[in-house]
Design an enzyme around this catalytic site. Structure first.
Site, PDB file in Angstrom:
ATOM      1  N   HIS A  65       0.791  -1.238   0.000  1.00  0.00           N
ATOM      2  CA  HIS A  65       0.000   0.000   0.000  1.00  0.00           C
ATOM      3  C   HIS A  65       0.816   1.278   0.000  1.00  0.00           C
ATOM      4  O   HIS A  65       0.251   2.360  -0.107  1.00  0.00           O
ATOM      5  CB  HIS A  65      -0.980   0.020   1.174  1.00  0.00           C
ATOM      6  CG  HIS A  65      -0.323   0.321   2.494  1.00  0.00           C
ATOM      7  ND1 HIS A  65       0.264  -0.644   3.269  1.00  0.00           N
ATOM      8  CD2 HIS A  65      -0.170   1.485   3.182  1.00  0.00           C
ATOM      9  CE1 HIS A  65       0.754  -0.097   4.366  1.00  0.00           C
ATOM     10  NE2 HIS A  65       0.514   1.191   4.333  1.00  0.00           N
TER      11      HIS A  65
HETATM   12  C1  UD1 Z   1      -2.447   5.708   5.243  1.00  0.00           C
HETATM   13  C2  UD1 Z   1      -1.226   6.330   5.900  1.00  0.00           C
HETATM   14  C3  UD1 Z   1      -0.096   5.308   5.936  1.00  0.00           C
HETATM   15  C4  UD1 Z   1      -0.549   4.023   6.594  1.00  0.00           C
HETATM   16  C5  UD1 Z   1      -1.816   3.511   5.921  1.00  0.00           C
HETATM   17  C6  UD1 Z   1      -2.345   2.322   6.659  1.00  0.00           C
HETATM   18  C7  UD1 Z   1      -0.896   8.737   5.579  1.00  0.00           C
HETATM   19  C8  UD1 Z   1      -0.172   9.775   4.832  1.00  0.00           C
HETATM   20  N1  UD1 Z   1      -0.748   7.487   5.157  1.00  0.00           N
HETATM   21  O1  UD1 Z   1      -2.109   5.419   3.901  1.00  0.00           O
HETATM   22  O2  UD1 Z   1       0.985   5.835   6.680  1.00  0.00           O
HETATM   23  O3  UD1 Z   1       0.466   3.072   6.443  1.00  0.00           O
HETATM   24  O4  UD1 Z   1      -2.816   4.539   5.943  1.00  0.00           O
HETATM   25  O5  UD1 Z   1      -3.215   1.574   5.877  1.00  0.00           O
HETATM   26  O6  UD1 Z   1      -1.582   9.043   6.529  1.00  0.00           O
HETATM   27  N2  UD1 Z   1      -9.289   4.492   0.504  1.00  0.00           N
HETATM   28  C9  UD1 Z   1     -10.514   3.886   0.365  1.00  0.00           C
HETATM   29  N3  UD1 Z   1     -11.190   3.541   1.496  1.00  0.00           N
HETATM   30  C10 UD1 Z   1     -10.727   3.783   2.747  1.00  0.00           C
HETATM   31  C11 UD1 Z   1      -9.469   4.403   2.888  1.00  0.00           C
HETATM   32  C12 UD1 Z   1      -8.770   4.758   1.756  1.00  0.00           C
HETATM   33  O7  UD1 Z   1     -10.978   3.662  -0.743  1.00  0.00           O
HETATM   34  O8  UD1 Z   1     -11.399   3.422   3.740  1.00  0.00           O
HETATM   35  C13 UD1 Z   1      -8.519   4.820  -0.722  1.00  0.00           C
HETATM   36  C14 UD1 Z   1      -8.802   6.222  -1.266  1.00  0.00           C
HETATM   37  O9  UD1 Z   1      -8.738   6.165  -2.655  1.00  0.00           O
HETATM   38  C15 UD1 Z   1      -7.629   7.027  -0.736  1.00  0.00           C
HETATM   39  C16 UD1 Z   1      -6.500   5.996  -0.743  1.00  0.00           C
HETATM   40  O10 UD1 Z   1      -7.122   4.769  -0.416  1.00  0.00           O
HETATM   41  O11 UD1 Z   1      -7.334   8.149  -1.521  1.00  0.00           O
HETATM   42  C17 UD1 Z   1      -5.398   6.294   0.228  1.00  0.00           C
HETATM   43  O12 UD1 Z   1      -5.903   6.460   1.553  1.00  0.00           O
HETATM   44  P1  UD1 Z   1      -5.114   7.392   2.620  1.00  0.00           P
HETATM   45  O13 UD1 Z   1      -5.734   7.264   3.960  1.00  0.00           O
HETATM   46  O14 UD1 Z   1      -4.932   8.764   2.090  1.00  0.00           O
HETATM   47  O15 UD1 Z   1      -3.676   6.777   2.629  1.00  0.00           O
HETATM   48  P2  UD1 Z   1      -3.222   5.257   2.807  1.00  0.00           P
HETATM   49  O16 UD1 Z   1      -2.523   4.858   1.564  1.00  0.00           O
HETATM   50  O17 UD1 Z   1      -4.348   4.454   3.279  1.00  0.00           O
HETATM   51  N1  UDP Z   2      -4.158  -5.580   8.668  1.00  0.00           N
HETATM   52  C1  UDP Z   2      -5.430  -6.157   8.757  1.00  0.00           C
HETATM   53  N2  UDP Z   2      -6.040  -6.558   7.601  1.00  0.00           N
HETATM   54  C2  UDP Z   2      -5.455  -6.433   6.378  1.00  0.00           C
HETATM   55  C3  UDP Z   2      -4.159  -5.859   6.304  1.00  0.00           C
HETATM   56  C4  UDP Z   2      -3.547  -5.430   7.473  1.00  0.00           C
HETATM   57  O1  UDP Z   2      -5.971  -6.293   9.845  1.00  0.00           O
HETATM   58  O2  UDP Z   2      -6.086  -6.816   5.369  1.00  0.00           O
HETATM   59  C5  UDP Z   2      -3.497  -5.125   9.912  1.00  0.00           C
HETATM   60  C6  UDP Z   2      -2.131  -5.710  10.118  1.00  0.00           C
HETATM   61  O3  UDP Z   2      -2.216  -6.960  10.750  1.00  0.00           O
HETATM   62  C7  UDP Z   2      -1.456  -4.631  10.968  1.00  0.00           C
HETATM   63  C8  UDP Z   2      -2.066  -3.362  10.455  1.00  0.00           C
HETATM   64  O4  UDP Z   2      -3.284  -3.727   9.807  1.00  0.00           O
HETATM   65  O5  UDP Z   2      -1.785  -4.785  12.336  1.00  0.00           O
HETATM   66  C9  UDP Z   2      -1.120  -2.744   9.483  1.00  0.00           C
HETATM   67  O6  UDP Z   2      -1.767  -1.762   8.755  1.00  0.00           O
HETATM   68  P1  UDP Z   2      -1.235  -1.249   7.353  1.00  0.00           P
HETATM   69  O7  UDP Z   2      -0.401  -2.274   6.697  1.00  0.00           O
HETATM   70  O8  UDP Z   2      -2.415  -0.751   6.633  1.00  0.00           O
HETATM   71  O9  UDP Z   2      -0.390   0.039   7.768  1.00  0.00           O
HETATM   72  P2  UDP Z   2       1.094   0.306   8.321  1.00  0.00           P
HETATM   73  O10 UDP Z   2       1.370  -0.597   9.448  1.00  0.00           O
HETATM   74  O11 UDP Z   2       2.038   0.153   7.180  1.00  0.00           O
HETATM   75  O12 UDP Z   2       1.026   1.744   8.730  1.00  0.00           O
END
Ligand code: UD1
Ligand code: UDP
Length: 377
Positions: free
Chosen positions: A218
């Site tokens: 991601h």
């Molecule tokens: C965010 C965090 C990242 C973290 C990750 C965990 C920031 C800058 N990034 O990244 O550090 O590792 O969360 O998962 O805060 N979207 C959906 N549904 C949702 C959420 C997101 O469709 O419920 C899609 C949207 O198109 C959105 C994109 O995912 O634009 C990115 O979501 P966003 O929360 O901005 O960043 P993450 O990549 O999820």
């Molecule tokens: N996770 C989850 N379901 C998924 C993918 C991740 O429950 O389909 C959990 C994972 O076990 C961990 C956390 O989400 O505890 C990590 O989140 P993510 O990888 O989105 O973000 P990051 O840790 O890189 O910020």
């Protein structure tokens, strides 16, 4: 005493569970926790599922900010958090990790002179092109209590000028730094038992222990560039010819795959027999997958660590990591989005029988340590 906890992204919802549990068990008569969900993650399988499954207290407020550019998303959060903090007048604001929700909480609370508690402080990738690196640096330097999960994180803070003297009174001008172990280790230990008895994900998908690889992707530097995204998927498809690859797909990755890769490539990915693309899974299902996978391939911070907690080698789809202790054990390797390196490292780990996972994330009692520091006296 009152604390406002800010959550918003998937991992923060899970992390906060450990502190809420500790408050419920040992401080319920003295500490009132108000939970604010920024709404950064909003799909049911990115947010709601964790509250239901893990019995985490429901948010008292949801700002419903949704997705947006960094500026728009963070600004909306700051506005909403400011209003709540003004109304609630907490003694502390609790922040987790390094997302835009963390940055917004730090900005709003510091301007209102409310002491900030940063859990997962001190981690550095030394790559300022990562939005998370900017968020963590800002949050750390606005915090009053900084709890680092690793020794390296603690040392980073000392190098950045934080004082090691453990004085009794901490203020924004005199912050305190602590090495406390990893809060997600608390959670992994706590929920692992539950995962074994409740998760049916292996049966649901006919998965056999050790016969599959678990992957997650991601990070923006992997998903937002066609070259990186396709290199990773090509490598996963190659591995999937030999061993099933299970990939719970983050919504960002799903969207970007459709947007960046050509139709033919998407079709190949979707129809590949060995590649099991599934929607994001619940935490108990994720633990079941991590515990039973042969190996983990990921760019996630949390999943890198959980691979280690469950004694699985990890191929890290990043050029660097904040969790360098894992690299030092040899049980994880950085490969970026490089097709050849991904395959080479997969093959090395698949053949390696000598796996060793010394304890580096504490004893699973980080929440106890943090709450004692904050609430005892
Ligand atoms: C965010 C965090 C990242 C973290 C990750 C965990 C920031 C800058 N990034 O990244 O550090 O590792 O969360 O998962 O805060 N979207 C959906 N549904 C949702 C959420 C997101 O469709 O419920 C899609 C949207 O198109 C959105 C994109 O995912 O634009 C990115 O979501 P966003 O929360 O901005 O960043 P993450 O990549 O999820
Ligand atoms: N996770 C989850 N379901 C998924 C993918 C991740 O429950 O389909 C959990 C994972 O076990 C961990 C956390 O989400 O505890 C990590 O989140 P993510 O990888 O989105 O973000 P990051 O840790 O890189 O910020």
């Amino acid at each position: 005493m009152k604390v406002v906890t800010i959550i918003g992204a998937r991992p923060q919802i899970i992390k906060a569970a450990a502190i809420s549990r500790e408050i419920a068990n040992n401080y319920v008569d003295r500490i009132k926790e108000i939970i604010v969900h920024t709404g950064q993650h909003y799909d049911s399988n990115m947010s709601e599922v964790f509250f239901t499954e893990l019995n985490i207290p429901r948010p008292d407020y949801n700002l419903n900010v949704g997705s947006g550019s960094h500026g728009v998303q963070t600004a909306r959060m700051i506005e909403g958090i400011e209003e709540i903090v003004l109304k609630e007048q907490p003694d502390y604001v609790l922040l987790y990790g390094d997302t835009n929700s963390t940055l917004a909480g730090a900005t709003a609370a510091s301007k209102l002179n409310i002491p900030i508690v940063h859990i997962e402080a001190g981690l550095r990738s030394f790559n300022r092109r990562m939005p998370e690196e900017i968020n963590r640096i800002v949050c750390d330097h606005l915090s009053t209590f900084l709890f680092s999960p690793t020794r390296t994180g603690y040392d980073n803070l000392v190098r950045e000028g934080f004082s090691e003297e453990n004085e009794k009174t901490f203020t924004p001008d005199n912050p305190g730094i602590f090495h406390c172990g990893d809060i997600m280790y608390d959670n992994s230990l706590h929920f692992a038992q539950m995962a074994s008895s409740r998760s049916t994900i292996l049966e649901d998908h006919n998965l056999v222990s050790d016969a599959f690889v678990l992957a997650t992707i991601h990070r923006d530097h992997n998903t937002d560039h066609e070259e990186s995204l396709t290199a990773i998927f090509k490598a996963l498809m190659e591995i999937a010819k030999e061993r099933k690859v299970v990939l719970p797909l983050h919504p960002r990755t799903k969207n970007k795959l459709q947007e960046l890769a050509d139709e033919d490539f998407c079709k190949k990915v979707i129809e590949h027999e060995g590649l099991l693309l599934i929607p994001p899974v619940s935490f108990l299902d994720m633990i079941a997958l991590e515990k039973n996978a042969k190996m983990v391939i990921t760019d996630s911070g949390g999943v890198q660590k959980e691979a280690y907690f469950f004694n699985k080698p990890c191929v890290i789809l990043r050029p660097e990591t904040e969790w360098i202790e894992i690299l030092e054990t040899g049980m994880a390797k950085l490969v970026s989005a490089n097709y050849d390196k991904i395959l080479e490292t997969y093959n090395t780990f698949a053949a390696d029988k000598k796996v060793k996972f010394p304890s580096i994330f504490g004893k699973g009692r980080a929440a106890e340590f943090i709450c004692a520091k904050l609430f005892s006296n």
